[in-house]
Design a protein around this motif. Structure first.
Motif, PDB file in Angstrom:
ATOM      1  N   VAL A 236      43.872  45.539   5.779  1.00 35.32           N
ATOM      2  CA  VAL A 236      42.958  44.930   6.754  1.00 35.32           C
ATOM      3  C   VAL A 236      43.786  44.386   7.924  1.00 35.32           C
TER       4      VAL A 236
ATOM      5  N   PHE B  15      35.341  44.700  15.040  1.00 36.54           N
ATOM      6  CA  PHE B  15      34.953  45.170  13.713  1.00 36.54           C
ATOM      7  C   PHE B  15      34.380  46.588  13.784  1.00 36.54           C
ATOM      8  N   GLU B  16      33.468  46.791  14.732  1.00 40.33           N
ATOM      9  CA  GLU B  16      32.854  48.117  14.880  1.00 40.33           C
ATOM     10  C   GLU B  16      33.892  49.168  15.261  1.00 40.33           C
TER      11      GLU B  16
ATOM     12  N   ARG C 122      36.142  49.919  12.298  1.00 45.34           N
ATOM     13  CA  ARG C 122      35.401  50.624  11.254  1.00 45.34           C
ATOM     14  C   ARG C 122      35.141  52.082  11.654  1.00 45.34           C
TER      15      ARG C 122
ATOM     16  N   MET D 157      39.070  51.949   9.563  1.00 38.95           N
ATOM     17  CA  MET D 157      39.855  50.803   9.098  1.00 38.95           C
ATOM     18  C   MET D 157      39.034  49.526   9.152  1.00 38.95           C
ATOM     19  N   LEU D 158      39.529  48.527   8.434  1.00 37.70           N
ATOM     20  CA  LEU D 158      38.860  47.229   8.500  1.00 37.70           C
ATOM     21  C   LEU D 158      39.752  46.237   9.231  1.00 37.70           C
ATOM     22  N   CYS D 159      39.101  45.333   9.952  1.00 38.71           N
ATOM     23  CA  CYS D 159      39.831  44.199  10.507  1.00 38.71           C
ATOM     24  C   CYS D 159      39.139  42.938  10.016  1.00 38.71           C
ATOM     25  N   GLY D 160      39.831  41.822  10.098  1.00 37.00           N
ATOM     26  CA  GLY D 160      39.239  40.549   9.702  1.00 37.00           C
ATOM     27  C   GLY D 160      39.693  39.466  10.658  1.00 37.00           C
TER      28      GLY D 160
END
Ligand code: GLU
Length: 256
Positions: free
Chosen positions: A128, A87-88, A91, A95-98
């Motif tokens: 994402v 996530f870090e 970001r 970008m975002l991940c999930g």
């Protein structure tokens, strides 16, 4: 629809010899995925490393446990650690991940499958990056996937991938023992090629997979029309080189 790539990365790529996560490697991998996104590919990451990184964190403090309980404990801690880092990293790259945690059951009933597919679709539609792993904390023994190689094949099919890339700690499928200097990487494998005699049944040190299972999945997915690449996730910029320099990049391609 954008072109889609499923990228599977194994525990041996993501963890150091002491079992701790290799942050430098993860960061390099994230940068390459971000670059692929910039080139208008949708990427789904299937990442192992939960059990190995949880083990690295808890090893000293754990009294003897049975194998299943130990795996559950390690996975519960390790998955949180793994996602925290992804996530870090994403970001920081803008970008975002999930997280998508799945079990074998999610592939066996239509409703589960549909829900899971919808989840990945909505993530991709919103930019994402789905980071998929087996829900190791709750899936045990016969309810488990053979390994994340099997899972990556199922995800590649589910998203209609135009390629599946399996990143391991070796350069590909060798025509002999990879430790022997005279052994060479087989650069292309086509349906019907006899490769059984080259493949070692040895299992991965940190994860559950091995070359036998990777080749099984790769053959099945290639036969279904999706090209598969097995490459070394520890090599610099490997994900980009597979596409940018196909002739000059050592890896094994399973021709669809
Ligand atoms: N899902 C396991 C993990 O994240 C890895 C399974 C495998 O090695 O294929 O630790």
């Amino acid at each position: 629809m954008k072109r889609r790539i499923a990228v599977k990365v194994g525990s041996n790529v993501l963890t150091r010899a002491d079992g701790n996560l290799d942050f430098t490697r993860m960061s390099a991998l994230v940068d390459q995925i971000v670059e692929l996104r910039r080139r208008d590919f949708d990427v789904v990451l299937i990442s192992s490393g939960a059990v190995a990184s949880g083990r690295g964190e808890l090893r000293e403090d754990v009294p003897p446990l049975d194998e299943v309980a130990a795996r559950q404990l390690f996975a519960s801690v390790g998955q949180a650690k793994l996602m925290n880092r992804y996530f870090e990293l994403f970001r920081n790259a803008g970008m975002l991940c999930g997280q998508v945690l799945t079990t074998k059951e999610h592939f066996s009933t239509r409703e589960h499958y549909r829900n899971q597919k919808r989840c990945v679709e909505v993530m991709l539609a919103h930019g994402v990056v789905p980071v998929v792993n087996e829900n190791d904390a709750v899936s045990v023994t016969e309810l488990m996937f053979t390994d994340n190689d099997e899972l990556s094949g199922l995800i590649a099919e589910m998203i209609g991938a135009s390629a599946l890339v399996i990143l391991s700690n070796v350069d590909g499928v060798f025509d002999g023992d990879p430790a022997t200097p005279s052994s060479r990487v087989i650069r292309e494998i086509r349906a019907g090629d006899e490769i059984g005699k080259f493949i070692s049944a040895k299992k991965s040190e940190q994860g559950r997979g091995g070359m036998e299972s990777k080749c099984g999945v790769a053959r099945r997915i290639a036969a279904a029309g999706v090209p598969v690449v097995i490459a070394n996730g520890r090599r610099e910029d490997i994900l980009l080189k597979i596409f940018d320099d196909p002739a000059g990049t050592v890896c094994t391609r399973f021709i669809a």
